[in-house]
Design an enzyme around this catalytic site. Structure first.
Site, PDB file in Angstrom:
ATOM      1  CB  CYS A 130      -8.216   5.226  -2.759  1.00  0.00           C
ATOM      2  SG  CYS A 130      -7.870   5.255  -0.971  1.00  0.00           S
ATOM      3  CG  HIS A 242      -4.070   6.950  -4.019  1.00  0.00           C
ATOM      4  ND1 HIS A 242      -5.117   7.786  -4.353  1.00  0.00           N
ATOM      5  CD2 HIS A 242      -4.336   6.509  -2.770  1.00  0.00           C
ATOM      6  CE1 HIS A 242      -5.981   7.846  -3.353  1.00  0.00           C
ATOM      7  NE2 HIS A 242      -5.531   7.075  -2.375  1.00  0.00           N
TER       8      HIS A 242
END
Length: 341
Positions: A130, A242
Protein backbone atom coordinates in the site's frame (compact mmCIF):
# COMPACT_ATOMS: atom_id res chain seq x y z
CA UNK A 1 19.95 -9.64 -14.22
CA UNK A 2 17.59 -11.02 -11.56
CA UNK A 3 17.73 -14.43 -13.22
CA UNK A 4 21.54 -14.20 -13.20
CA UNK A 5 21.53 -13.34 -9.49
CA UNK A 6 19.19 -16.24 -8.74
CA UNK A 7 21.23 -18.67 -10.86
CA UNK A 8 24.50 -17.59 -9.27
CA UNK A 9 23.06 -18.20 -5.82
CA UNK A 10 21.71 -21.70 -6.42
CA UNK A 11 25.03 -23.34 -5.63
CA UNK A 12 25.80 -21.15 -2.63
CA UNK A 13 22.31 -21.63 -1.20
CA UNK A 14 23.09 -25.30 -0.66
CA UNK A 15 25.67 -24.09 1.87
CA UNK A 16 24.30 -20.73 3.04
CA UNK A 17 20.56 -20.65 3.58
CA UNK A 18 19.18 -19.33 6.84
CA UNK A 19 16.63 -21.33 8.77
CA UNK A 20 15.95 -18.40 11.12
CA UNK A 21 15.03 -15.46 8.88
CA UNK A 22 14.52 -12.04 10.44
CA UNK A 23 12.57 -9.25 8.73
CA UNK A 24 12.91 -5.55 9.44
CA UNK A 25 9.66 -3.53 9.29
CA UNK A 26 10.01 0.23 8.84
CA UNK A 27 7.96 2.20 11.38
CA UNK A 28 5.72 5.13 10.41
CA UNK A 29 5.36 8.54 12.06
CA UNK A 30 2.20 8.18 14.11
CA UNK A 31 -1.03 9.23 12.42
CA UNK A 32 -3.06 7.92 15.38
CA UNK A 33 -5.11 10.78 16.81
CA UNK A 34 -4.34 9.84 20.41
CA UNK A 35 -0.57 9.34 19.91
CA UNK A 36 1.23 12.40 18.57
CA UNK A 37 3.85 11.83 15.85
CA UNK A 38 6.34 14.03 17.69
CA UNK A 39 6.39 11.40 20.43
CA UNK A 40 5.49 8.12 18.74
CA UNK A 41 5.88 5.97 15.66
CA UNK A 42 3.95 2.78 14.91
CA UNK A 43 2.84 0.08 12.52
CA UNK A 44 -0.20 -2.24 12.62
CA UNK A 45 0.32 -5.58 14.38
CA UNK A 46 -1.18 -7.41 11.40
CA UNK A 47 2.10 -7.04 9.46
CA UNK A 48 4.02 -8.74 12.28
CA UNK A 49 1.52 -11.60 12.39
CA UNK A 50 1.66 -11.92 8.59
CA UNK A 51 5.46 -12.28 8.73
CA UNK A 52 5.50 -14.59 11.73
CA UNK A 53 2.94 -17.04 10.32
CA UNK A 54 5.37 -17.62 7.44
CA UNK A 55 8.19 -18.55 9.80
CA UNK A 56 10.22 -15.37 10.39
CA UNK A 57 10.99 -13.03 13.28
CA UNK A 58 10.43 -9.25 13.20
CA UNK A 59 12.63 -6.32 14.21
CA UNK A 60 11.29 -2.75 13.92
CA UNK A 61 13.41 -0.33 11.89
CA UNK A 62 12.78 3.09 13.40
CA UNK A 63 12.20 5.69 10.71
CA UNK A 64 14.21 8.30 12.63
CA UNK A 65 17.30 6.06 12.98
CA UNK A 66 20.76 7.28 12.06
CA UNK A 67 22.52 5.82 9.02
CA UNK A 68 24.94 3.94 11.27
CA UNK A 69 22.02 2.38 13.15
CA UNK A 70 20.30 1.43 9.90
CA UNK A 71 23.46 -0.12 8.49
CA UNK A 72 23.98 -2.29 11.58
CA UNK A 73 20.41 -3.61 11.46
CA UNK A 74 20.33 -4.17 7.69
CA UNK A 75 23.50 -6.24 7.90
CA UNK A 76 21.89 -8.57 10.45
CA UNK A 77 18.44 -9.15 8.94
CA UNK A 78 17.29 -11.02 5.83
CA UNK A 79 14.70 -8.72 4.25
CA UNK A 80 12.71 -5.50 4.68
CA UNK A 81 9.00 -4.61 4.63
CA UNK A 82 7.57 -1.12 4.03
CA UNK A 83 3.99 -1.10 5.38
CA UNK A 84 0.86 0.87 4.66
CA UNK A 85 0.31 4.19 6.41
CA UNK A 86 -0.64 7.81 5.94
CA UNK A 87 2.70 9.61 5.59
CA UNK A 88 3.42 12.52 3.25
CA UNK A 89 6.09 10.87 1.08
CA UNK A 90 6.91 13.79 -1.17
CA UNK A 91 10.03 15.90 -0.89
CA UNK A 92 8.04 18.80 -2.39
CA UNK A 93 10.34 20.91 -4.60
CA UNK A 94 12.53 17.97 -5.48
CA UNK A 95 14.88 19.32 -8.16
CA UNK A 96 16.87 21.29 -7.19
CA UNK A 97 16.94 22.16 -3.47
CA UNK A 98 14.34 19.67 -2.29
CA UNK A 99 12.75 19.96 1.15
CA UNK A 100 14.15 17.39 3.57
CA UNK A 101 11.86 14.48 4.53
CA UNK A 102 13.49 12.12 7.04
CA UNK A 103 10.98 9.28 6.55
CA UNK A 104 11.54 9.18 2.77
CA UNK A 105 15.26 9.68 3.27
CA UNK A 106 15.42 6.65 5.57
CA UNK A 107 13.46 4.56 3.08
CA UNK A 108 15.76 5.71 0.27
CA UNK A 109 18.82 4.73 2.28
CA UNK A 110 17.34 1.25 2.88
CA UNK A 111 16.38 0.97 -0.82
CA UNK A 112 19.97 1.67 -1.84
CA UNK A 113 21.41 -0.76 0.71
CA UNK A 114 19.10 -3.50 -0.61
CA UNK A 115 20.36 -2.85 -4.14
CA UNK A 116 23.95 -2.97 -2.87
CA UNK A 117 23.38 -6.30 -1.12
CA UNK A 118 21.89 -7.85 -4.25
CA UNK A 119 24.61 -6.50 -6.53
CA UNK A 120 27.14 -8.07 -4.15
CA UNK A 121 25.45 -11.47 -4.65
CA UNK A 122 23.31 -11.53 -1.50
CA UNK A 123 19.69 -12.21 -2.46
CA UNK A 124 17.88 -9.71 -0.24
CA UNK A 125 14.18 -8.86 -0.74
CA UNK A 126 12.34 -5.59 -0.15
CA UNK A 127 8.53 -5.58 -0.21
CA UNK A 128 6.23 -2.55 -0.12
CA UNK A 129 2.52 -2.81 0.74
CA UNK A 130 0.00 0.00 0.00
CA UNK A 131 1.87 3.13 1.15
CA UNK A 132 5.02 1.01 0.94
CA UNK A 133 4.17 0.23 -2.69
CA UNK A 134 3.80 3.95 -3.38
CA UNK A 135 7.04 4.64 -1.54
CA UNK A 136 9.18 2.27 -3.62
CA UNK A 137 7.62 3.68 -6.79
CA UNK A 138 8.40 7.22 -5.63
CA UNK A 139 12.01 6.31 -4.84
CA UNK A 140 12.50 4.44 -8.13
CA UNK A 141 11.10 7.41 -10.07
CA UNK A 142 13.92 9.52 -8.58
CA UNK A 143 11.24 11.56 -6.76
CA UNK A 144 8.78 12.26 -9.56
CA UNK A 145 5.26 13.00 -8.28
CA UNK A 146 3.98 9.50 -8.95
CA UNK A 147 0.59 9.51 -7.19
CA UNK A 148 -2.81 9.87 -8.85
CA UNK A 149 -6.05 10.38 -6.89
CA UNK A 150 -8.24 7.27 -6.67
CA UNK A 151 -12.03 7.15 -6.29
CA UNK A 152 -13.88 4.89 -3.83
CA UNK A 153 -11.01 2.48 -3.13
CA UNK A 154 -10.86 3.09 0.62
CA UNK A 155 -12.05 -0.30 1.87
CA UNK A 156 -12.89 -2.11 -1.38
CA UNK A 157 -12.01 -5.43 -2.97
CA UNK A 158 -11.07 -5.18 -6.64
CA UNK A 159 -10.38 -7.83 -9.25
CA UNK A 160 -6.82 -8.28 -10.45
CA UNK A 161 -5.98 -7.83 -14.13
CA UNK A 162 -2.85 -9.91 -14.60
CA UNK A 163 -0.13 -9.02 -17.11
CA UNK A 164 1.00 -12.45 -18.44
CA UNK A 165 4.65 -12.96 -17.57
CA UNK A 166 6.30 -16.35 -17.17
CA UNK A 167 9.27 -14.68 -15.46
CA UNK A 168 7.20 -12.99 -12.73
CA UNK A 169 8.41 -14.17 -9.33
CA UNK A 170 5.26 -12.74 -7.70
CA UNK A 171 2.80 -14.65 -9.88
CA UNK A 172 4.71 -17.90 -9.41
CA UNK A 173 3.94 -17.76 -5.70
CA UNK A 174 0.14 -17.93 -6.17
CA UNK A 175 -1.47 -21.19 -7.27
CA UNK A 176 -3.55 -21.08 -10.46
CA UNK A 177 -6.90 -21.77 -8.76
CA UNK A 178 -6.42 -18.94 -6.25
CA UNK A 179 -5.13 -16.58 -8.94
CA UNK A 180 -8.20 -17.31 -11.09
CA UNK A 181 -10.43 -16.49 -8.10
CA UNK A 182 -8.69 -13.13 -7.57
CA UNK A 183 -9.05 -12.29 -11.26
CA UNK A 184 -12.65 -13.31 -11.84
CA UNK A 185 -14.60 -13.63 -8.59
CA UNK A 186 -13.35 -11.50 -5.71
CA UNK A 187 -10.06 -9.63 -5.71
CA UNK A 188 -7.68 -8.34 -3.00
CA UNK A 189 -8.59 -5.70 -0.43
CA UNK A 190 -7.56 -2.07 -1.02
CA UNK A 191 -7.50 0.85 1.39
CA UNK A 192 -5.99 3.80 -0.46
CA UNK A 193 -6.87 7.25 -1.74
CA UNK A 194 -3.88 7.44 -4.09
CA UNK A 195 -2.37 5.08 -6.63
CA UNK A 196 0.15 4.81 -9.45
CA UNK A 197 -1.06 4.62 -13.07
CA UNK A 198 0.73 3.23 -16.12
CA UNK A 199 1.05 6.68 -17.71
CA UNK A 200 3.35 7.66 -14.83
CA UNK A 201 5.69 4.82 -15.76
CA UNK A 202 5.84 6.28 -19.26
CA UNK A 203 6.52 9.83 -18.03
CA UNK A 204 9.07 8.95 -15.33
CA UNK A 205 11.44 6.89 -17.45
CA UNK A 206 13.58 5.57 -14.59
CA UNK A 207 10.44 4.15 -12.94
CA UNK A 208 9.41 2.12 -15.98
CA UNK A 209 13.00 1.05 -16.54
CA UNK A 210 13.39 -0.18 -12.96
CA UNK A 211 9.97 -1.80 -12.37
CA UNK A 212 7.72 -3.88 -14.58
CA UNK A 213 3.96 -4.03 -14.08
CA UNK A 214 2.60 -7.41 -13.01
CA UNK A 215 -1.08 -6.61 -12.40
CA UNK A 216 -3.66 -3.82 -12.50
CA UNK A 217 -6.93 -3.07 -10.72
CA UNK A 218 -9.61 -0.40 -11.30
CA UNK A 219 -11.13 2.11 -8.93
CA UNK A 220 -14.78 3.10 -8.49
CA UNK A 221 -14.88 5.11 -11.75
CA UNK A 222 -12.96 2.45 -13.72
CA UNK A 223 -9.59 4.22 -13.57
CA UNK A 224 -6.93 1.58 -14.17
CA UNK A 225 -4.02 1.62 -11.72
CA UNK A 226 -1.07 -0.62 -10.90
CA UNK A 227 -1.75 -3.35 -8.34
CA UNK A 228 1.57 -5.23 -8.40
CA UNK A 229 5.02 -4.16 -9.58
CA UNK A 230 8.34 -5.95 -9.40
CA UNK A 231 11.87 -4.82 -10.19
CA UNK A 232 13.44 -6.13 -13.36
CA UNK A 233 16.86 -6.78 -11.82
CA UNK A 234 16.35 -7.10 -8.05
CA UNK A 235 13.93 -8.78 -5.58
CA UNK A 236 12.25 -5.43 -4.86
CA UNK A 237 8.48 -5.44 -5.37
CA UNK A 238 5.17 -4.10 -4.14
CA UNK A 239 1.42 -4.62 -3.72
CA UNK A 240 -1.00 -1.70 -3.71
CA UNK A 241 -3.44 -4.03 -1.90
CA UNK A 242 -3.33 -5.48 1.64
CA UNK A 243 -2.78 -9.26 1.82
CA UNK A 244 -2.34 -9.13 5.62
CA UNK A 245 -5.84 -7.79 6.34
CA UNK A 246 -7.72 -10.91 5.20
CA UNK A 247 -6.13 -12.92 7.98
CA UNK A 248 -5.45 -10.47 10.77
CA UNK A 249 -7.71 -7.40 10.66
CA UNK A 250 -11.30 -7.56 11.89
CA UNK A 251 -12.36 -3.91 11.65
CA UNK A 252 -12.35 -3.79 7.84
CA UNK A 253 -14.47 -5.11 5.00
CA UNK A 254 -11.72 -7.55 3.99
CA UNK A 255 -13.25 -11.01 3.58
CA UNK A 256 -11.87 -13.91 5.59
CA UNK A 257 -12.77 -16.71 3.19
CA UNK A 258 -10.45 -19.60 2.34
CA UNK A 259 -9.42 -18.20 -1.04
CA UNK A 260 -8.23 -14.87 0.34
CA UNK A 261 -6.48 -16.44 3.31
CA UNK A 262 -4.77 -18.86 0.91
CA UNK A 263 -3.37 -16.11 -1.31
CA UNK A 264 -2.31 -14.10 1.74
CA UNK A 265 -0.40 -17.07 3.13
CA UNK A 266 1.18 -17.83 -0.24
CA UNK A 267 2.47 -14.26 -0.64
CA UNK A 268 3.86 -14.26 2.90
CA UNK A 269 5.54 -17.64 2.44
CA UNK A 270 7.11 -16.47 -0.82
CA UNK A 271 8.51 -13.30 0.77
CA UNK A 272 10.04 -15.27 3.63
CA UNK A 273 11.34 -17.94 1.24
CA UNK A 274 13.23 -15.18 -0.58
CA UNK A 275 14.57 -13.81 2.70
CA UNK A 276 16.02 -17.24 3.49
CA UNK A 277 18.30 -16.96 0.45
CA UNK A 278 20.90 -14.82 2.18
CA UNK A 279 23.08 -15.80 5.11
CA UNK A 280 22.77 -12.63 7.19
CA UNK A 281 22.39 -13.53 10.85
CA UNK A 282 21.84 -11.92 14.22
CA UNK A 283 23.12 -13.15 17.56
CA UNK A 284 20.63 -14.41 20.12
CA UNK A 285 21.66 -11.61 22.47
CA UNK A 286 21.18 -8.90 19.84
CA UNK A 287 17.87 -10.39 18.71
CA UNK A 288 16.58 -10.43 22.27
CA UNK A 289 17.25 -6.70 22.61
CA UNK A 290 15.73 -5.71 19.24
CA UNK A 291 12.86 -8.14 18.60
CA UNK A 292 9.31 -6.81 18.36
CA UNK A 293 8.27 -8.38 21.69
CA UNK A 294 10.14 -5.60 23.52
CA UNK A 295 7.55 -3.04 22.41
CA UNK A 296 4.02 -2.09 23.41
CA UNK A 297 1.07 -3.55 21.53
CA UNK A 298 -2.09 -1.43 21.80
CA UNK A 299 -5.65 -2.75 21.51
CA UNK A 300 -7.61 -0.61 18.97
CA UNK A 301 -10.77 -2.71 18.62
CA UNK A 302 -12.98 -0.09 20.31
CA UNK A 303 -11.42 2.96 18.61
CA UNK A 304 -13.90 4.06 15.95
CA UNK A 305 -11.47 6.17 13.92
CA UNK A 306 -9.09 3.36 12.95
CA UNK A 307 -9.24 0.16 10.92
CA UNK A 308 -6.54 -1.63 12.94
CA UNK A 309 -7.29 -4.25 15.57
CA UNK A 310 -3.90 -3.78 17.24
CA UNK A 311 -0.83 -1.62 16.67
CA UNK A 312 2.74 -1.67 17.90
CA UNK A 313 3.71 1.68 19.38
CA UNK A 314 7.28 2.99 19.60
CA UNK A 315 8.73 5.97 21.40
CA UNK A 316 10.45 8.38 19.04
CA UNK A 317 14.23 8.00 19.02
CA UNK A 318 14.99 11.61 18.13
CA UNK A 319 13.55 14.68 16.48
CA UNK A 320 14.35 15.51 12.86
CA UNK A 321 17.48 17.56 13.39
CA UNK A 322 19.51 17.98 10.23
CA UNK A 323 23.06 16.68 9.96
CA UNK A 324 25.55 16.64 7.14
CA UNK A 325 24.54 13.06 6.31
CA UNK A 326 20.78 13.33 6.47
CA UNK A 327 20.28 13.65 2.72
CA UNK A 328 22.59 10.75 1.96
CA UNK A 329 19.87 8.26 1.05
CA UNK A 330 18.08 10.71 -1.23
CA UNK A 331 21.27 11.89 -2.95
CA UNK A 332 22.55 8.33 -3.41
CA UNK A 333 19.27 7.38 -4.99
CA UNK A 334 19.25 10.31 -7.41
CA UNK A 335 22.83 9.47 -8.49
CA UNK A 336 21.95 5.80 -8.96
CA UNK A 337 19.02 6.47 -11.28
CA UNK A 338 20.84 9.22 -13.16
CA UNK A 339 23.67 6.77 -13.84
CA UNK A 340 21.59 3.72 -14.72
CA UNK A 341 18.42 5.16 -16.26
Amino acid sequence: MLRIIIASLLVSLVISNTTKPTIGILTNPSDLKDYDKSLYSYFPSSYVKWIEQAGARVIPIHWDSSYDELTVILNQINGVLFTGGDVDLYLNNTQPGFTFNKFTDTASFIFQKVIQFNKAGQFYPLLGICQGFQLINYIASSYYEVLTRMTDDLGQQRLLEIVPDEESFVLKSIDSITLDYLQNIDGPYYSHNWGVVQQTYEKAYSLGAFFKITAFSRDGIDLKYIAICEARDFPIYGYQFHPEKHQFEWKTKATHDVQHITYSQQLAMDFIAMSRKNDHSISDEQLASLIIYNFKQINRMEVSSTSFSQVYLFDRIRNETKTDQQKLGINQNIKFFQKHY
